[in-house]
Design a protein around this motif. Structure first.
Motif, mmCIF file in Angstrom:
data_model
loop_
_atom_site.group_PDB
_atom_site.id
_atom_site.type_symbol
_atom_site.label_atom_id
_atom_site.label_comp_id
_atom_site.label_asym_id
_atom_site.label_seq_id
_atom_site.Cartn_x
_atom_site.Cartn_y
_atom_site.Cartn_z
ATOM 1 N N ALA A 28 -74.785 66.412 -63.155
ATOM 2 C CA ALA A 28 -76.194 66.744 -63.367
ATOM 3 C C ALA A 28 -76.429 68.243 -63.211
ATOM 4 C CB ALA A 28 -77.073 65.949 -62.396
ATOM 5 N N GLU A 29 -75.686 68.861 -62.308
ATOM 6 C CA GLU A 29 -75.809 70.311 -62.121
ATOM 7 C C GLU A 29 -75.333 71.054 -63.363
ATOM 8 O OE1 GLU A 29 -76.995 73.557 -59.529
ATOM 9 O OE2 GLU A 29 -77.570 71.500 -59.896
ATOM 10 N N LEU A 30 -74.290 70.566 -64.008
ATOM 11 C CA LEU A 30 -73.839 71.183 -65.263
ATOM 12 C C LEU A 30 -74.928 71.099 -66.331
ATOM 13 C CD1 LEU A 30 -70.093 70.075 -65.531
ATOM 14 C CD2 LEU A 30 -71.001 72.364 -65.027
ATOM 15 N N VAL A 31 -75.656 69.998 -66.366
ATOM 16 C CA VAL A 31 -76.771 69.852 -67.308
ATOM 17 C C VAL A 31 -77.847 70.890 -66.989
ATOM 18 C CG1 VAL A 31 -78.623 68.313 -68.081
ATOM 19 C CG2 VAL A 31 -76.299 67.424 -67.790
ATOM 20 N N ARG A 32 -78.114 71.108 -65.710
ATOM 21 C CA ARG A 32 -79.110 72.128 -65.319
ATOM 22 C C ARG A 32 -78.686 73.513 -65.772
ATOM 23 N NH1 ARG A 32 -82.007 73.440 -61.057
ATOM 24 N NH2 ARG A 32 -80.261 73.973 -59.727
ATOM 25 N N GLY A 37 -79.678 77.852 -70.251
ATOM 26 C CA GLY A 37 -78.984 78.666 -71.253
ATOM 27 C C GLY A 37 -77.701 79.285 -70.743
ATOM 28 N N ILE A 38 -77.084 78.657 -69.758
ATOM 29 C CA ILE A 38 -75.851 79.169 -69.161
ATOM 30 C C ILE A 38 -74.722 78.222 -69.513
ATOM 31 C CG2 ILE A 38 -74.667 79.719 -66.995
ATOM 32 C CD1 ILE A 38 -77.522 80.190 -65.785
ATOM 33 N N ASP A 39 -73.638 78.778 -70.053
ATOM 34 C CA ASP A 39 -72.451 77.977 -70.356
ATOM 35 C C ASP A 39 -71.637 77.867 -69.076
ATOM 36 O OD1 ASP A 39 -70.442 76.610 -71.644
ATOM 37 O OD2 ASP A 39 -69.547 78.411 -72.516
ATOM 38 N N ALA A 40 -71.580 76.676 -68.506
ATOM 39 C CA ALA A 40 -70.901 76.483 -67.229
ATOM 40 C C ALA A 40 -69.798 75.447 -67.356
ATOM 41 C CB ALA A 40 -71.893 76.050 -66.155
ATOM 42 N N ASP A 107 -77.409 73.301 -55.939
ATOM 43 C CA ASP A 107 -78.036 74.609 -56.164
ATOM 44 C C ASP A 107 -77.051 75.653 -56.698
ATOM 45 O OD1 ASP A 107 -76.584 75.239 -53.884
ATOM 46 O OD2 ASP A 107 -78.287 76.022 -52.771
ATOM 47 N N SER A 108 -76.075 75.189 -57.445
ATOM 48 C CA SER A 108 -75.117 76.114 -58.066
ATOM 49 C C SER A 108 -75.778 76.990 -59.119
ATOM 50 C CB SER A 108 -73.950 75.341 -58.690
ATOM 51 O OG SER A 108 -73.217 74.678 -57.690
#
Length: 116
Positions: A28-32, A37-40, A107-108
């Protein structure tokens, strides 16, 4: 687009943890990140001999703007030596990346955005 790598411990490798629930929260954090607009990308490792090579390979994948080192690696005092190893891998393999530290897996995005 900005590139962020999050490094953490694979919750499926920690005895007594609900790996599926924790992994869902990390996903879910990757979706955030994407919502901002951040490629994580996320590299989750076991605390064994495979961790260093897996982290180095992830760091070498591309130029990272920020590397977030998760609290599961940083906080437990018995992992101090491992934490030092991870920091030095980042210094060697992604010298242009800022280092960021989250307080939890949730909170990454905020940790990374402090340095973007």
């Amino acid at each position: 687009m900005t590139n962020v790598l999050v490094i953490g411990i694979d919750p499926h490798t920690v005895p007594g943890m609900d790996g599926d629930t924790l992994r869902a929260a990390l996903d879910a954090e990757l979706v955030r990140f994407a919502d901002h607009g951040i490629d994580a990308a996320m590299t989750l490792v076991a605390l064994d001999a495979t961790a260093g090579p897996a982290i180095a390979a992830a760091l070498d994948e591309r130029a990272w703007d920020v590397v977030v080192i998760g609290g599961g690696i940083r906080k437990p005092e018995p992992l101090l030596t491992f934490f030092e190893h991870v920091v030095n891998l980042v210094r060697r393999h992604a010298p242009g990346a800022a280092l960021a530290f989250n307080s939890s897996g949730g909170d990454s995005v905020e940790a990374a955005r402090r340095w973007l």
